[in-house]
Design a protein around this motif. Sequence first.
Motif, PDB file in Angstrom:
ATOM      1  N   SER A   1      21.380  19.955  50.845  1.00 50.07           N
ATOM      2  CA  SER A   1      22.093  19.478  49.879  1.00 50.07           C
ATOM      3  C   SER A   1      23.147  18.014  50.307  1.00 50.07           C
ATOM      4  O   SER A   1      23.479  18.277  51.620  1.00 50.07           O
ATOM      5  CB  SER A   1      23.020  20.410  48.925  1.00 50.07           C
ATOM      6  OG  SER A   1      22.370  21.085  48.519  1.00 50.07           O
TER       7      SER A   1
ATOM      8  N   THR B   1      26.772  14.303  45.799  1.00 51.31           N
ATOM      9  CA  THR B   1      26.328  13.554  44.727  1.00 51.31           C
ATOM     10  C   THR B   1      27.486  13.226  43.922  1.00 51.31           C
ATOM     11  O   THR B   1      28.177  14.174  43.585  1.00 51.31           O
ATOM     12  CB  THR B   1      25.107  14.269  43.979  1.00 51.31           C
ATOM     13  OG1 THR B   1      23.926  14.852  44.766  1.00 51.31           O
ATOM     14  CG2 THR B   1      24.860  13.386  43.048  1.00 51.31           C
TER      15      THR B   1
ATOM     16  N   ASP C   1      24.285  18.590  45.832  1.00 51.58           N
ATOM     17  CA  ASP C   1      22.864  18.567  45.116  1.00 51.58           C
ATOM     18  C   ASP C   1      21.665  18.088  45.970  1.00 51.58           C
ATOM     19  O   ASP C   1      21.997  17.580  47.001  1.00 51.58           O
ATOM     20  CB  ASP C   1      23.044  17.864  43.923  1.00 51.58           C
ATOM     21  CG  ASP C   1      22.246  18.399  42.800  1.00 51.58           C
ATOM     22  OD1 ASP C   1      21.531  19.116  43.057  1.00 51.58           O
ATOM     23  OD2 ASP C   1      22.122  17.645  41.602  1.00 51.58           O
TER      24      ASP C   1
ATOM     25  N   ALA D   1      18.968  15.562  46.513  1.00 54.30           N
ATOM     26  CA  ALA D   1      18.124  14.418  46.005  1.00 54.30           C
ATOM     27  C   ALA D   1      16.664  14.595  46.436  1.00 54.30           C
ATOM     28  O   ALA D   1      16.174  15.243  47.307  1.00 54.30           O
ATOM     29  CB  ALA D   1      18.795  13.196  47.036  1.00 54.30           C
TER      30      ALA D   1
ATOM     31  N   PHE E   1      17.758  16.267  41.915  1.00 51.45           N
ATOM     32  CA  PHE E   1      19.154  16.437  41.358  1.00 51.45           C
ATOM     33  C   PHE E   1      19.217  17.644  40.220  1.00 51.45           C
ATOM     34  O   PHE E   1      19.703  17.465  39.101  1.00 51.45           O
ATOM     35  CB  PHE E   1      19.741  15.066  40.862  1.00 51.45           C
ATOM     36  CG  PHE E   1      19.908  14.009  41.909  1.00 51.45           C
ATOM     37  CD1 PHE E   1      20.817  14.089  43.084  1.00 51.45           C
ATOM     38  CD2 PHE E   1      19.018  12.725  41.834  1.00 51.45           C
ATOM     39  CE1 PHE E   1      20.852  12.916  43.736  1.00 51.45           C
ATOM     40  CE2 PHE E   1      19.413  11.882  42.701  1.00 51.45           C
ATOM     41  CZ  PHE E   1      19.963  12.038  43.620  1.00 51.45           C
TER      42      PHE E   1
ATOM     43  N   ILE F   1      24.302   7.218  39.665  1.00 49.54           N
ATOM     44  CA  ILE F   1      24.316   8.396  40.801  1.00 49.54           C
ATOM     45  C   ILE F   1      24.078   7.761  42.203  1.00 49.54           C
ATOM     46  O   ILE F   1      23.595   6.839  42.463  1.00 49.54           O
ATOM     47  CB  ILE F   1      22.696   8.991  40.647  1.00 49.54           C
ATOM     48  CG1 ILE F   1      22.808   9.701  39.132  1.00 49.54           C
ATOM     49  CG2 ILE F   1      22.903  10.367  41.661  1.00 49.54           C
ATOM     50  CD1 ILE F   1      21.224  10.448  39.177  1.00 49.54           C
TER      51      ILE F   1
ATOM     52  N   HIS G   1      24.357   9.210  46.248  1.00 49.57           N
ATOM     53  CA  HIS G   1      24.080  10.523  46.944  1.00 49.57           C
ATOM     54  C   HIS G   1      24.285  10.282  48.501  1.00 49.57           C
ATOM     55  O   HIS G   1      23.713   9.130  49.094  1.00 49.57           O
ATOM     56  CB  HIS G   1      22.753  10.994  46.706  1.00 49.57           C
ATOM     57  CG  HIS G   1      22.194  12.131  47.409  1.00 49.57           C
ATOM     58  ND1 HIS G   1      22.780  13.531  47.151  1.00 49.57           N
ATOM     59  CD2 HIS G   1      21.652  12.472  48.540  1.00 49.57           C
ATOM     60  CE1 HIS G   1      22.200  14.432  47.712  1.00 49.57           C
ATOM     61  NE2 HIS G   1      21.555  13.632  48.989  1.00 49.57           N
TER      62      HIS G   1
END
Length: 89
Positions: free
Chosen positions: A13, A16, A40, A42, A45, A68, A70
């Motif tokens: 993870s 995010t 989260d 990618a 998500f 978004i 990340h």
Amino acid sequence: MTDRAFVEQMGGSGLTTAEIYYYRPDAQSLLQLFVWQEYDLAPDFPVLFQFLENWQQQLEGALHSVSISHQRLIKPAELRAVGGILRLP
């Protein structure tokens, strides 16, 4: 005890951040910004989309847009030997 964020990052993870713009329930012509952060995976998500699904089912403010970003915070180290020997203990 291990930090939950560290465990999440070791599992792949990354941090995010979502900027969620929504219409205010009491003033439909105004947009409000909500910033959400969580670890989260990618590009799917799943945690973010579960949050957004819950938002649409439980809250009155209709979504306008979601942006978004990340970043994986733990990355492999980049090592390169330059004319010598590198010994790690």
